[in-house]
Design an enzyme around this catalytic site. Structure first.
Site, short mmCIF file in Angstrom:
data_model
loop_
_atom_site.label_atom_id
_atom_site.label_comp_id
_atom_site.label_asym_id
_atom_site.label_seq_id
_atom_site.Cartn_x
_atom_site.Cartn_y
_atom_site.Cartn_z
CB SER A 140 -0.87 0.00 1.26
OG SER A 140 -1.49 1.26 1.44
CE1 TYR A 153 -4.08 -2.19 4.98
CE2 TYR A 153 -3.15 -0.09 4.27
CZ TYR A 153 -3.70 -1.32 3.97
OH TYR A 153 -3.87 -1.69 2.66
#
Ligand code: NAP
Length: 235
Positions: A140, A153
Protein backbone atom coordinates in the site's frame (compact mmCIF):
# COMPACT_ATOMS: atom_id res chain seq x y z
CA UNK A 1 -11.43 -23.80 -21.12
CA UNK A 2 -10.92 -26.12 -18.18
CA UNK A 3 -7.38 -26.26 -16.80
CA UNK A 4 -5.62 -29.60 -16.76
CA UNK A 5 -2.90 -31.16 -14.63
CA UNK A 6 -0.20 -29.33 -16.58
CA UNK A 7 -1.74 -25.91 -15.87
CA UNK A 8 0.17 -23.55 -13.58
CA UNK A 9 -0.96 -23.25 -9.97
CA UNK A 10 -1.55 -20.11 -7.88
CA UNK A 11 -2.36 -19.63 -4.21
CA UNK A 12 -4.23 -16.37 -3.60
CA UNK A 13 -5.26 -15.31 -0.10
CA UNK A 14 -8.39 -13.21 0.26
CA UNK A 15 -10.01 -14.42 -2.95
CA UNK A 16 -13.69 -13.83 -2.21
CA UNK A 17 -13.97 -10.14 -3.14
CA UNK A 18 -12.07 -7.05 -4.13
CA UNK A 19 -8.64 -7.32 -5.71
CA UNK A 20 -8.19 -10.97 -4.74
CA UNK A 21 -11.35 -12.09 -6.52
CA UNK A 22 -10.53 -9.99 -9.59
CA UNK A 23 -7.15 -11.71 -9.81
CA UNK A 24 -8.62 -15.17 -9.20
CA UNK A 25 -11.09 -14.61 -12.05
CA UNK A 26 -8.32 -13.47 -14.39
CA UNK A 27 -6.10 -16.43 -13.55
CA UNK A 28 -9.02 -18.83 -14.00
CA UNK A 29 -9.76 -17.27 -17.39
CA UNK A 30 -6.10 -17.85 -18.31
CA UNK A 31 -6.49 -21.57 -17.43
CA UNK A 32 -4.58 -21.45 -14.16
CA UNK A 33 -5.46 -23.72 -11.29
CA UNK A 34 -6.05 -21.51 -8.24
CA UNK A 35 -6.30 -22.20 -4.51
CA UNK A 36 -8.11 -19.30 -2.81
CA UNK A 37 -9.19 -18.60 0.73
CA UNK A 38 -11.27 -16.16 2.79
CA UNK A 39 -12.79 -16.39 6.26
CA UNK A 40 -16.43 -16.35 5.13
CA UNK A 41 -16.75 -19.68 3.33
CA UNK A 42 -20.24 -19.01 1.98
CA UNK A 43 -19.16 -15.77 0.33
CA UNK A 44 -16.05 -17.45 -1.06
CA UNK A 45 -18.05 -20.39 -2.43
CA UNK A 46 -20.51 -18.07 -4.18
CA UNK A 47 -17.69 -15.91 -5.56
CA UNK A 48 -15.83 -18.77 -7.22
CA UNK A 49 -18.84 -20.87 -8.23
CA UNK A 50 -18.46 -21.70 -11.90
CA UNK A 51 -14.72 -21.05 -11.98
CA UNK A 52 -13.54 -24.49 -13.05
CA UNK A 53 -9.95 -24.20 -11.91
CA UNK A 54 -10.53 -22.75 -8.46
CA UNK A 55 -10.28 -24.68 -5.20
CA UNK A 56 -11.90 -22.79 -2.32
CA UNK A 57 -10.37 -23.37 1.10
CA UNK A 58 -12.23 -21.27 3.67
CA UNK A 59 -10.36 -20.12 6.75
CA UNK A 60 -8.37 -17.40 8.47
CA UNK A 61 -4.74 -16.91 7.43
CA UNK A 62 -3.80 -16.34 11.07
CA UNK A 63 -4.85 -19.92 11.88
CA UNK A 64 -1.92 -22.36 11.55
CA UNK A 65 -4.31 -25.25 10.83
CA UNK A 66 -5.86 -23.30 7.96
CA UNK A 67 -2.44 -22.46 6.55
CA UNK A 68 -1.64 -26.18 6.66
CA UNK A 69 -4.85 -26.83 4.68
CA UNK A 70 -3.78 -24.30 2.06
CA UNK A 71 -0.37 -25.95 1.79
CA UNK A 72 -2.02 -29.37 1.51
CA UNK A 73 -4.28 -28.12 -1.29
CA UNK A 74 -1.21 -26.84 -3.16
CA UNK A 75 0.64 -30.10 -2.58
CA UNK A 76 -2.37 -31.96 -4.00
CA UNK A 77 -2.04 -29.97 -7.22
CA UNK A 78 1.63 -30.88 -7.41
CA UNK A 79 3.25 -27.49 -8.02
CA UNK A 80 3.13 -23.80 -7.12
CA UNK A 81 3.94 -21.10 -9.66
CA UNK A 82 2.43 -18.07 -7.94
CA UNK A 83 1.83 -17.09 -4.31
CA UNK A 84 -0.18 -13.91 -3.69
CA UNK A 85 -0.45 -12.48 -0.20
CA UNK A 86 -3.55 -10.34 -0.68
CA UNK A 87 -5.71 -10.92 2.44
CA UNK A 88 -5.29 -8.01 4.77
CA UNK A 89 -6.56 -6.38 7.94
CA UNK A 90 -7.16 -2.62 8.04
CA UNK A 91 -7.75 -2.31 11.77
CA UNK A 92 -10.47 -0.28 13.49
CA UNK A 93 -12.80 1.92 11.46
CA UNK A 94 -12.78 4.91 11.58
CA UNK A 95 -8.99 4.80 11.55
CA UNK A 96 -7.66 5.94 14.95
CA UNK A 97 -4.55 8.00 15.59
CA UNK A 98 -1.63 5.91 16.81
CA UNK A 99 -2.11 7.43 20.29
CA UNK A 100 -5.55 5.78 20.38
CA UNK A 101 -4.84 2.53 18.50
CA UNK A 102 -5.52 -0.37 20.87
CA UNK A 103 -2.40 -2.51 21.05
CA UNK A 104 -4.52 -5.63 20.59
CA UNK A 105 -5.72 -4.22 17.25
CA UNK A 106 -2.16 -3.54 16.16
CA UNK A 107 -1.22 -7.10 17.11
CA UNK A 108 -4.09 -8.41 14.98
CA UNK A 109 -3.13 -6.23 12.00
CA UNK A 110 0.44 -7.50 12.19
CA UNK A 111 -0.72 -11.10 12.61
CA UNK A 112 -2.82 -10.95 9.41
CA UNK A 113 -0.61 -8.73 7.26
CA UNK A 114 2.92 -9.74 8.26
CA UNK A 115 3.12 -12.91 10.36
CA UNK A 116 0.64 -15.01 8.39
CA UNK A 117 2.17 -14.25 4.96
CA UNK A 118 5.62 -15.25 6.16
CA UNK A 119 4.30 -18.39 7.87
CA UNK A 120 2.41 -19.39 4.71
CA UNK A 121 5.44 -18.64 2.55
CA UNK A 122 7.56 -20.93 4.71
CA UNK A 123 5.06 -23.78 4.19
CA UNK A 124 5.04 -23.60 0.38
CA UNK A 125 8.50 -22.20 -0.37
CA UNK A 126 9.91 -25.48 -1.65
CA UNK A 127 7.15 -25.84 -4.28
CA UNK A 128 7.52 -22.20 -5.28
CA UNK A 129 11.29 -22.55 -5.68
CA UNK A 130 10.92 -25.77 -7.67
CA UNK A 131 8.78 -23.88 -10.17
CA UNK A 132 11.05 -20.79 -10.26
CA UNK A 133 7.86 -19.07 -9.23
CA UNK A 134 6.54 -15.64 -8.34
CA UNK A 135 5.60 -14.22 -4.95
CA UNK A 136 3.43 -11.11 -4.91
CA UNK A 137 2.83 -9.34 -1.59
CA UNK A 138 0.11 -6.71 -1.83
CA UNK A 139 1.33 -3.54 -0.15
CA UNK A 140 0.00 0.00 0.00
CA UNK A 141 1.10 3.61 -0.34
CA UNK A 142 0.47 3.72 3.42
CA UNK A 143 3.70 1.68 3.75
CA UNK A 144 5.78 4.65 2.64
CA UNK A 145 3.59 7.72 3.25
CA UNK A 146 2.74 9.08 6.70
CA UNK A 147 -1.04 9.47 6.62
CA UNK A 148 -2.71 10.37 9.92
CA UNK A 149 -4.77 7.40 11.09
CA UNK A 150 -2.93 4.87 8.94
CA UNK A 151 -0.08 4.08 11.36
CA UNK A 152 -1.10 0.55 12.31
CA UNK A 153 -1.98 -0.64 8.81
CA UNK A 154 0.86 1.38 7.26
CA UNK A 155 3.49 -0.07 9.57
CA UNK A 156 2.27 -3.56 8.73
CA UNK A 157 2.54 -2.83 5.00
CA UNK A 158 6.07 -1.47 5.56
CA UNK A 159 6.73 -4.87 7.13
CA UNK A 160 5.26 -6.54 4.05
CA UNK A 161 7.61 -4.52 1.83
CA UNK A 162 10.63 -5.53 3.86
CA UNK A 163 9.63 -9.21 3.96
CA UNK A 164 9.38 -9.18 0.18
CA UNK A 165 12.69 -7.36 -0.23
CA UNK A 166 14.59 -9.73 2.03
CA UNK A 167 12.96 -12.83 0.51
CA UNK A 168 14.09 -11.52 -2.89
CA UNK A 169 17.65 -11.13 -1.62
CA UNK A 170 17.61 -14.61 -0.09
CA UNK A 171 16.02 -16.31 -3.13
CA UNK A 172 17.40 -14.98 -6.40
CA UNK A 173 15.80 -18.04 -8.03
CA UNK A 174 12.37 -16.48 -7.35
CA UNK A 175 10.63 -13.33 -8.55
CA UNK A 176 9.48 -11.57 -5.38
CA UNK A 177 7.40 -8.43 -5.62
CA UNK A 178 5.72 -6.00 -3.28
CA UNK A 179 3.05 -4.07 -5.15
CA UNK A 180 1.06 -0.98 -4.20
CA UNK A 181 -2.25 -1.37 -6.03
CA UNK A 182 -3.40 2.20 -5.43
CA UNK A 183 -6.83 3.20 -4.19
CA UNK A 184 -9.62 0.85 -5.28
CA UNK A 185 -13.38 0.80 -4.83
CA UNK A 186 -13.57 -2.15 -2.42
CA UNK A 187 -15.03 -3.09 0.95
CA UNK A 188 -11.70 -2.39 2.67
CA UNK A 189 -11.42 1.06 1.15
CA UNK A 190 -14.99 1.82 2.22
CA UNK A 191 -14.10 0.83 5.79
CA UNK A 192 -11.19 3.29 5.65
CA UNK A 193 -13.57 6.06 4.56
CA UNK A 194 -16.84 5.22 6.36
CA UNK A 195 -19.83 7.10 5.08
CA UNK A 196 -17.93 8.60 2.13
CA UNK A 197 -18.78 8.05 -1.51
CA UNK A 198 -15.79 6.13 -2.89
CA UNK A 199 -17.36 5.40 -6.27
CA UNK A 200 -14.73 7.57 -7.99
CA UNK A 201 -11.99 5.07 -7.07
CA UNK A 202 -11.00 2.55 -9.76
CA UNK A 203 -12.48 -0.94 -9.63
CA UNK A 204 -10.02 -3.65 -8.57
CA UNK A 205 -10.32 -5.28 -12.01
CA UNK A 206 -8.40 -2.32 -13.45
CA UNK A 207 -5.36 -3.26 -11.34
CA UNK A 208 -5.20 -6.89 -12.47
CA UNK A 209 -3.20 -6.20 -15.67
CA UNK A 210 -0.47 -4.72 -13.46
CA UNK A 211 -0.38 -7.88 -11.35
CA UNK A 212 -0.28 -10.02 -14.49
CA UNK A 213 2.86 -8.15 -15.63
CA UNK A 214 4.50 -9.31 -12.42
CA UNK A 215 3.18 -12.85 -12.90
CA UNK A 216 4.83 -12.91 -16.33
CA UNK A 217 8.14 -12.16 -14.57
CA UNK A 218 8.84 -9.28 -16.97
CA UNK A 219 10.53 -7.29 -14.21
CA UNK A 220 13.23 -7.91 -11.61
CA UNK A 221 12.21 -8.52 -8.01
CA UNK A 222 11.35 -5.32 -6.19
CA UNK A 223 8.61 -2.94 -5.08
CA UNK A 224 6.27 -1.58 -7.75
CA UNK A 225 3.29 0.74 -7.99
CA UNK A 226 0.41 -0.62 -10.05
CA UNK A 227 -0.04 2.80 -11.65
CA UNK A 228 3.51 2.63 -13.03
CA UNK A 229 3.03 -0.94 -14.23
CA UNK A 230 -0.25 -0.05 -15.93
CA UNK A 231 1.34 2.91 -17.71
CA UNK A 232 3.46 0.39 -19.63
CA UNK A 233 0.53 -1.92 -20.51
CA UNK A 234 -0.70 -1.37 -24.10
CA UNK A 235 -4.29 -0.05 -24.11
N1 NAP B 1 -8.72 -1.09 -1.57
C1 NAP B 1 -7.71 -0.23 -1.59
O1 NAP B 1 -7.90 0.98 -1.86
C2 NAP B 1 -6.32 -0.70 -1.30
C3 NAP B 1 -5.28 0.24 -1.37
C4 NAP B 1 -3.98 -0.20 -1.12
C5 NAP B 1 -3.74 -1.52 -0.81
N2 NAP B 1 -4.78 -2.42 -0.73
C6 NAP B 1 -4.47 -3.81 -0.43
O2 NAP B 1 -5.04 -4.60 -1.47
C7 NAP B 1 -5.35 -5.92 -0.94
C8 NAP B 1 -6.79 -6.26 -1.27
O3 NAP B 1 -7.62 -5.31 -0.65
P1 NAP B 1 -9.16 -5.16 -1.03
O4 NAP B 1 -9.45 -3.71 -0.95
O5 NAP B 1 -9.46 -5.94 -2.24
O6 NAP B 1 -9.84 -5.84 0.26
P2 NAP B 1 -11.31 -6.45 0.46
O7 NAP B 1 -12.22 -6.09 -0.64
O8 NAP B 1 -11.68 -6.11 1.86
O9 NAP B 1 -11.03 -8.05 0.36
C9 NAP B 1 -10.20 -8.66 1.30
C10 NAP B 1 -10.22 -10.15 1.06
O10 NAP B 1 -9.38 -10.78 2.03
C11 NAP B 1 -10.15 -11.71 2.80
N3 NAP B 1 -9.58 -11.73 4.16
C12 NAP B 1 -9.50 -10.71 5.02
N4 NAP B 1 -8.93 -11.10 6.17
C13 NAP B 1 -8.63 -12.41 6.00
C14 NAP B 1 -8.03 -13.38 6.83
N5 NAP B 1 -7.64 -13.08 8.08
N6 NAP B 1 -7.88 -14.63 6.36
C15 NAP B 1 -8.28 -14.95 5.10
N7 NAP B 1 -8.85 -14.07 4.27
C16 NAP B 1 -9.03 -12.82 4.73
C17 NAP B 1 -11.59 -11.20 2.70
O11 NAP B 1 -12.57 -12.19 2.94
P3 NAP B 1 -13.16 -12.48 4.41
O12 NAP B 1 -13.59 -11.14 4.96
O13 NAP B 1 -14.28 -13.45 4.19
O14 NAP B 1 -12.03 -13.08 5.17
C18 NAP B 1 -11.59 -10.77 1.23
O15 NAP B 1 -11.71 -11.89 0.38
C19 NAP B 1 -5.06 -5.84 0.56
O16 NAP B 1 -3.78 -6.37 0.83
C20 NAP B 1 -5.07 -4.35 0.85
O17 NAP B 1 -4.31 -4.02 1.98
C21 NAP B 1 -6.05 -2.04 -0.96
Amino acid sequence: MTPDRTSPVALVTGGSQGLGLALVRALDAARWRVVADARHGDVLARAVAGLAGVTAVPGDVTDPAHRAELAAAVAGLGRLDLLVHNASALGPSPLPALADLPVADLEHILAVNVVAPLALTQLVLDELRSAGGTLVAVSSDAAVEAYAGWGGYGSSKAGVDQLAAVLAAEHPDLHVYAVDPGDMNTAMHQRAFPGEDISDRPLPETVVPALLRLVRQELPSGRYRAADLLAAVPA
